[in-house]
Scaffold this motif. Structure first.
Motif, PDB file in Angstrom:
ATOM      1  N   PRO A 104      45.138  42.962   6.231  1.00 38.91           N
ATOM      2  CA  PRO A 104      45.124  42.984   4.768  1.00 38.91           C
ATOM      3  C   PRO A 104      45.985  41.865   4.171  1.00 38.91           C
ATOM      4  O   PRO A 104      46.873  41.353   4.839  1.00 38.91           O
ATOM      5  N   LEU A 105      45.663  41.538   2.962  1.00 40.74           N
ATOM      6  CA  LEU A 105      46.404  40.492   2.257  1.00 40.74           C
ATOM      7  C   LEU A 105      46.622  40.946   0.813  1.00 40.74           C
ATOM      8  O   LEU A 105      45.694  41.442   0.166  1.00 40.74           O
ATOM      9  N   LEU A 106      47.836  40.789   0.346  1.00 40.02           N
ATOM     10  CA  LEU A 106      48.112  41.070  -1.067  1.00 40.02           C
ATOM     11  C   LEU A 106      48.207  39.737  -1.814  1.00 40.02           C
ATOM     12  O   LEU A 106      48.800  38.778  -1.310  1.00 40.02           O
ATOM     13  N   VAL A 107      47.598  39.695  -2.984  1.00 39.77           N
ATOM     14  CA  VAL A 107      47.630  38.484  -3.795  1.00 39.77           C
ATOM     15  C   VAL A 107      48.311  38.818  -5.124  1.00 39.77           C
ATOM     16  O   VAL A 107      47.874  39.729  -5.841  1.00 39.77           O
ATOM     17  N   ALA A 108      49.377  38.080  -5.411  1.00 35.07           N
ATOM     18  CA  ALA A 108      50.182  38.371  -6.598  1.00 35.07           C
ATOM     19  C   ALA A 108      49.813  37.450  -7.741  1.00 35.07           C
ATOM     20  O   ALA A 108      49.951  36.230  -7.633  1.00 35.07           O
ATOM     21  N   GLY A 109      49.360  38.026  -8.839  1.00 37.48           N
ATOM     22  CA  GLY A 109      48.993  37.231 -10.005  1.00 37.48           C
ATOM     23  C   GLY A 109      50.130  37.154 -11.014  1.00 37.48           C
ATOM     24  O   GLY A 109      51.116  37.901 -10.945  1.00 37.48           O
ATOM     25  N   ALA A 110      49.942  36.265 -11.983  1.00 44.45           N
ATOM     26  CA  ALA A 110      50.951  36.072 -13.024  1.00 44.45           C
ATOM     27  C   ALA A 110      51.220  37.354 -13.799  1.00 44.45           C
ATOM     28  O   ALA A 110      52.344  37.600 -14.247  1.00 44.45           O
ATOM     29  N   GLU A 111      50.200  38.198 -13.948  1.00 45.41           N
ATOM     30  CA  GLU A 111      50.374  39.410 -14.740  1.00 45.41           C
ATOM     31  C   GLU A 111      51.351  40.380 -14.084  1.00 45.41           C
ATOM     32  O   GLU A 111      51.947  41.223 -14.757  1.00 45.41           O
ATOM     33  N   GLY A 151      53.997  35.724  -9.051  1.00 46.24           N
ATOM     34  CA  GLY A 151      54.038  37.187  -9.091  1.00 46.24           C
ATOM     35  C   GLY A 151      54.868  37.747  -7.953  1.00 46.24           C
ATOM     36  O   GLY A 151      55.223  38.925  -7.945  1.00 46.24           O
ATOM     37  N   PHE A 152      55.182  36.906  -6.980  1.00 48.52           N
ATOM     38  CA  PHE A 152      55.922  37.343  -5.790  1.00 48.52           C
ATOM     39  C   PHE A 152      56.934  36.257  -5.456  1.00 48.52           C
ATOM     40  O   PHE A 152      56.638  35.071  -5.567  1.00 48.52           O
ATOM     41  N   PRO A 153      58.138  36.662  -5.015  1.00 47.32           N
ATOM     42  CA  PRO A 153      59.181  35.644  -4.764  1.00 47.32           C
ATOM     43  C   PRO A 153      58.838  34.773  -3.558  1.00 47.32           C
ATOM     44  O   PRO A 153      58.510  35.287  -2.486  1.00 47.32           O
ATOM     45  N   THR A 154      58.963  33.489  -3.721  1.00 42.92           N
ATOM     46  CA  THR A 154      58.713  32.587  -2.591  1.00 42.92           C
ATOM     47  C   THR A 154      59.825  32.730  -1.546  1.00 42.92           C
ATOM     48  O   THR A 154      59.643  32.333  -0.395  1.00 42.92           O
ATOM     49  N   SER A 155      60.938  33.305  -1.942  1.00 45.98           N
ATOM     50  CA  SER A 155      62.052  33.482  -0.995  1.00 45.98           C
ATOM     51  C   SER A 155      61.915  34.758  -0.157  1.00 45.98           C
ATOM     52  O   SER A 155      62.720  35.001   0.736  1.00 45.98           O
ATOM     53  N   HIS A 156      60.922  35.569  -0.429  1.00 44.11           N
ATOM     54  CA  HIS A 156      60.776  36.851   0.286  1.00 44.11           C
ATOM     55  C   HIS A 156      60.170  36.605   1.674  1.00 44.11           C
ATOM     56  O   HIS A 156      59.273  35.771   1.814  1.00 44.11           O
ATOM     57  N   GLY A 202      58.922  44.201  -8.491  1.00 41.87           N
ATOM     58  CA  GLY A 202      59.575  45.152  -7.593  1.00 41.87           C
ATOM     59  C   GLY A 202      58.568  46.082  -6.929  1.00 41.87           C
ATOM     60  O   GLY A 202      58.649  46.340  -5.716  1.00 41.87           O
ATOM     61  N   GLU A 203      57.622  46.569  -7.677  1.00 42.37           N
ATOM     62  CA  GLU A 203      56.596  47.464  -7.132  1.00 42.37           C
ATOM     63  C   GLU A 203      55.760  46.742  -6.075  1.00 42.37           C
ATOM     64  O   GLU A 203      55.391  47.333  -5.054  1.00 42.37           O
ATOM     65  N   LEU A 204      55.470  45.470  -6.322  1.00 42.59           N
ATOM     66  CA  LEU A 204      54.673  44.712  -5.354  1.00 42.59           C
ATOM     67  C   LEU A 204      55.480  44.472  -4.068  1.00 42.59           C
ATOM     68  O   LEU A 204      54.944  44.591  -2.955  1.00 42.59           O
ATOM     69  N   ILE A 205      56.753  44.166  -4.231  1.00 43.62           N
ATOM     70  CA  ILE A 205      57.616  43.963  -3.054  1.00 43.62           C
ATOM     71  C   ILE A 205      57.674  45.245  -2.218  1.00 43.62           C
ATOM     72  O   ILE A 205      57.514  45.215  -0.986  1.00 43.62           O
ATOM     73  N   ALA A 206      57.855  46.387  -2.888  1.00 47.30           N
ATOM     74  CA  ALA A 206      57.933  47.667  -2.168  1.00 47.30           C
ATOM     75  C   ALA A 206      56.660  47.928  -1.372  1.00 47.30           C
ATOM     76  O   ALA A 206      56.706  48.337  -0.196  1.00 47.30           O
ATOM     77  N   LEU A 207      55.521  47.654  -1.992  1.00 44.51           N
ATOM     78  CA  LEU A 207      54.243  47.881  -1.303  1.00 44.51           C
ATOM     79  C   LEU A 207      54.108  46.945  -0.104  1.00 44.51           C
ATOM     80  O   LEU A 207      53.710  47.362   0.995  1.00 44.51           O
ATOM     81  N   ALA A 208      54.457  45.676  -0.309  1.00 48.87           N
ATOM     82  CA  ALA A 208      54.337  44.685   0.769  1.00 48.87           C
ATOM     83  C   ALA A 208      55.237  45.056   1.946  1.00 48.87           C
ATOM     84  O   ALA A 208      54.832  44.951   3.120  1.00 48.87           O
ATOM     85  N   GLU A 209      56.437  45.500   1.619  1.00 46.90           N
ATOM     86  CA  GLU A 209      57.381  45.838   2.700  1.00 46.90           C
ATOM     87  C   GLU A 209      56.933  47.088   3.442  1.00 46.90           C
ATOM     88  O   GLU A 209      57.016  47.169   4.670  1.00 46.90           O
ATOM     89  N   ARG A 210      56.429  48.063   2.710  1.00 51.99           N
ATOM     90  CA  ARG A 210      55.953  49.300   3.347  1.00 51.99           C
ATOM     91  C   ARG A 210      54.786  49.004   4.286  1.00 51.99           C
ATOM     92  O   ARG A 210      54.710  49.522   5.393  1.00 51.99           O
ATOM     93  N   LEU A 211      53.902  48.097   3.827  1.00 46.88           N
ATOM     94  CA  LEU A 211      52.726  47.773   4.636  1.00 46.88           C
ATOM     95  C   LEU A 211      53.034  46.725   5.706  1.00 46.88           C
ATOM     96  O   LEU A 211      52.289  46.592   6.684  1.00 46.88           O
TER      97      LEU A 211
END
Lengths: 550, 550
Positions: A209-216, A249-254, A224-233
């Motif tokens: 799977p791949l998550l894609v983070a948009g500007a919205e 939409g997602f930190p480049t440092s993550h 924060g919600e996107l980071i939590a989901l990415a880390e859980r998965l």
């Protein structure tokens, strides 16, 4: 709030103040007198003069993006509005709540097609705004403006326009200013639980799977919600396609960050489930050579605006909801255990991404290359730095190499309206005064907004402009190269040569501290000098005119 | 002319060449590749690059005005078109045959609202053009363009727009280029003899007649006819109202010349018969304080465009015809003898006019005043000089004090689109290469088009820019003064202060020879240096920031 009899101009100012607006970006003329006069009643209200409307609107846009609050540009007649439309397009694409007011000649002159009158001025704004309306009665001004603010902020947010005739502005208005709190509903909507279960099941069973983070995601505060989901998965996350990129939409440092979405990348092609969160899918730059969604991949698209889902490509699960609520619901709906095993996938994808940020292309001895400049710039971007990016050919390289952590480390535009950063950086700095703001432009883009330097100097807004000067419209030459005709045969590119301007000298002419450098290695020292300078500054760095982009 | 299979882009170039076009003013992007590539086939065809679309369109406008021939601006997408609209308005008001082409993304991307696409781009141009059309098939390109040229030249002439999608431009076009000669009818129409007899009778019996010369008299080459009529009648002639002034219809050096039309002048108020020839009646700047035609005066309005007659005020005799044919018919219809005796009228009127060009207002010691600058400028305007005027507050003073003999000694705009002269002067110089071209702007106007300096330097177009720098939006302060509110009470004028730019230094940054002076007396020497300089030059003269206009 009640309004005893006062001029229409004062009613405008009262309505702005009720909405929390404390400054207006303007390039006025004779039709704005009643409003300008009213500003003298309020020493805390700032009239930010700009010598071209493109700067007024891009500055308002930058301010609105940086703060999430409405910003106002006040322009003069159809001419001022026309001059601003390019960057109004930028505000539209970023869902930036910019309220554009335009002073018009008195009604009689409009009938007579008098000086600076054309029929139906608001129609010019129509492709760019959520709503446009010319006030017809002085008594309606507070409500008309209130409506413009409300619609600018109503999701999906975006610019609005109000036309204000001089006779109404000078006349007496007794209508009270509405209370904005009663016109600003909370638009955060929750997703349908059934669709969340469907999406969770897709994700849980996906092999790659791949998550894609948009500007919205960033605009709606859902990072924060996107980071939590990415880390859980434990899955990779890419920021949205370069062609729609407005902000990360997602930190480049993550550690889960894996570059930008691009259907040609192996990472994207090999994904079996793709979740687009708050993305615009897609803005095509040229005729597509293949689909922007890999064939066979299952697609989940989460967006607060139903019109965005299925815009070009169909989806398996379309979820209309606030991205934050949808992403947390998705996290909660994942099975406690039994998630598919995807050992190594994240490492592989990260490796692919990091390879693209690796060694620089070979350098020419005599002239600097853009990748080296981007890397030197990256060293200058700290946690507290905001880059306002507006480079065409160089844009893709900057996106690949600069740190971009939401909410504020990077802003750019997908509008194509060059010169946007000349004003936007000023608005961003005024909105985020504690941050170090660096605007990065190509020389072509610079030439669409040199007047921004005047406002930077006049108000001593300490922005650092970095102009990457390749003395070329490289995008034009690149298009001729793709066209593959006589130009390529002869190595002659009409419309490319933009040499001759000494951008640093132009900056000094505007009262901005200007430096010209020739090597990326000199950037650190030049930036140190620029930052030590109390007011605005500009660094021009000369690069290879023959480099036509990646 | 026949066209074997060639790209749409080459078909565009062939059509331009068939219409005699040998250069295009452009600010291109990726969508213009097929056209740019085609230009390489013709070394005599010049691609004049400008770094902002406002310069491309104003330069094309200047060229079209100076030559009477169609000129082409080629822009990139809705963004480039939007950036140019202000000066497209100037071309509209001057009936300038400017054909604006705009490259659009391929049709598929237009459907998808791809990069730089908005629906119905041509609608943006609608208030400003005689016709707008987006080509729908490659085969239609030559005919669509031919139609745009035809309509741009059909009286009343004016700008037209054609949208050209990239896919059509790259595709094969076999359609031949139409022969322009078959599409360019002679539109010179003669007046109704009955109406001419009526007008002649009015004039013959008038006690204090006045002739008013409009821009259309010059554009239609009827200045000689107007002079003959004026001399036969022995009456004063004024050029049209400042608010509609585009170019002089009557020579300011002629002994019958008596200034500008203004209903507040005694000359106008005392006239019993007024003949407006090729005038636009009227463009109001503010709510009229009285009628623009004196009550009781009999009015004859001669204009080639029927829509101009009775636009605001009714007329006694409206004559729709080419101004030259109508004026000669009028002369021929005058009685051989028995013209009313008007001894002294011309002398009186001339005296009133000359009084207004008399002694200067008292000078401040520390800072130069505008009238002194205008007089110093007037000394620099020889028979072979063309002034391209674009000054707001100073405009009226220049019109009162500079020599303006048609056809080429003075061009300006009634559009209100500041910065017009920055590009227009370049087009005028390219159209009239033997003439000495001087652009005169205020600093506010300059800031709407500094990019014109880039094109001037790049192509070494030897124009002299004179920037009258009062460091102010004096028009804004003047409006606040008329408004008479808090601003006047406190002597504070928000939106007025435009100080800080060193315009001469900015010019040098663009590679233009720049000088700053402080006294009108220094202008002669500065102009001599500027004219001796082989390329373009700019003189900045500092004037009183507190002077708000007459």
């Amino acid at each position: 709030m009640t309004g005893a009899g006062r001029s229409g101009g004062r009613a405008v100012l009262e309505t702005l103040r009720a909405w929390g607006v404390r400054r207006v970006f303007t390039c006025p003329g004779s039709t704005e007198a009643a409003f300008l006069d009213a500003t003298l009643d309020h020493p805390d209200f700032e009239v930010v003069l700009t010598p071209h409307e493109s700067i007024a609107v891009s500055a308002a846009d930058g301010y609105a993006r940086a703060t999430g609050e409405p910003a106002v540009a006040y322009l003069h007649t159809h001419l001022g509005l026309a001059n601003s439309l390019g960057h109004l397009n930028a505000a539209r694409l970023a869902h930036s709540p910019v309220v554009v007011l335009t002073g018009l000649k008195p009604a009689l002159l409009q009938s007579h097609r008098g000086f600076t009158c054309v029929p139906d001025t608001g129609r010019l704004a129509e492709p760019y705004v959520r709503a446009q309306w010319q006030s017809l009665r002085t008594e309606d001004i507070p409500a008309d403006l209130n409506r413009a603010f409300r619609l600018a902020l109503t999701e999906p947010a975006g610019p609005t326009w109000v036309g204000l005739s001089q006779d109404l502005m000078n006349d007496t208005c007794t209508a009270p200013v509405p209370d904005p709190q009663r016109y600003r509903p909370r638009a955060r909507t929750a997703p349908d639980p059934e669709l969340i279960r469907e999406a969770a099941a897709l994700l849980a069973s996906a092999a790659s799977p791949l998550l894609v983070a948009g500007a919205e995601v960033a605009r709606h505060g859902a990072v924060g919600e996107l980071i939590a989901l990415a880390e859980r998965l434990g899955v990779p996350v890419v920021n949205e396609d370069r062609r729609t990129y407005e902000r990360p939409g997602f930190p480049t440092s993550h550690p889960n960050f894996a570059g930008l979405y691009d259907a040609r990348r192996a990472t994207v092609r090999d994904s079996d489930v793709i979740v687009f969160a708050g993305c615009h899918c897609f803005t095509e730059f040229e005729m597509p050579v293949g689909p922007d969604v890999p064939e066979g991949a299952r697609v989940v698209h989460i967006h607060s605006d139903a019109a965005e889902i299925g815009h070009i490509y169909g989806v398996d699960t379309g979820i209309v909801a606030d991205e934050g609520l949808a992403l947390s619901a998705l996290l909660a709906a994942l099975p406690q255990d039994g998630l598919a095993v995807r050992a190594g996938r994240l490492d592989e994808v990260r490796a692919e991404y990091l390879a693209g940020t690796g060694p620089l292309p070979p350098e020419r001895e005599d002239v600097e290359n853009v990748a080296a400049v981007a890397d030197a710039l990256a060293e200058q971007v700290g946690e507290n730095t905001t880059v306002v990016g507006d480079a065409t050919t160089t844009g893709a390289i900057l996106l690949r190499r600069l740190p971009q952590d939401p909410p504020h480390q990077y802003y750019t535009t997908s509008s194509g309206s060059l010169g946007w950063a000349m004003g936007a950086a000023l608005g961003v700095k005024l909105g985020l005064p504690e941050r170090d703001v660096v605007a990065v432009l190509g020389d072509g883009a610079f030439q669409f907004g040199p007047q921004g330097l005047w406002a930077a100097a006049r108000y001593q807004i300490p922005v650092t402009y970095v102009v990457i000067n390749n003395e070329s419209y490289a995008a034009v030459a690149a298009a001729l190269r793709r066209y593959g005709g006589t130009a390529v045969e002869r190595g002659e590119f009409p419309g490319k040569d933009l040499s001759g301007a000494d951008v640093a000298a132009i900056a000094r002419g505007y009262g901005v501290f200007g430096q010209r450098i020739h090597k990326a290695a000199e950037l650190g020292e030049a930036m140190a000098k620029a930052r030590a300078h109390p007011g605005p500054s500009l660094i021009e760095i000369m690069t290879d005119p023959d480099y036509l982009g990646p």
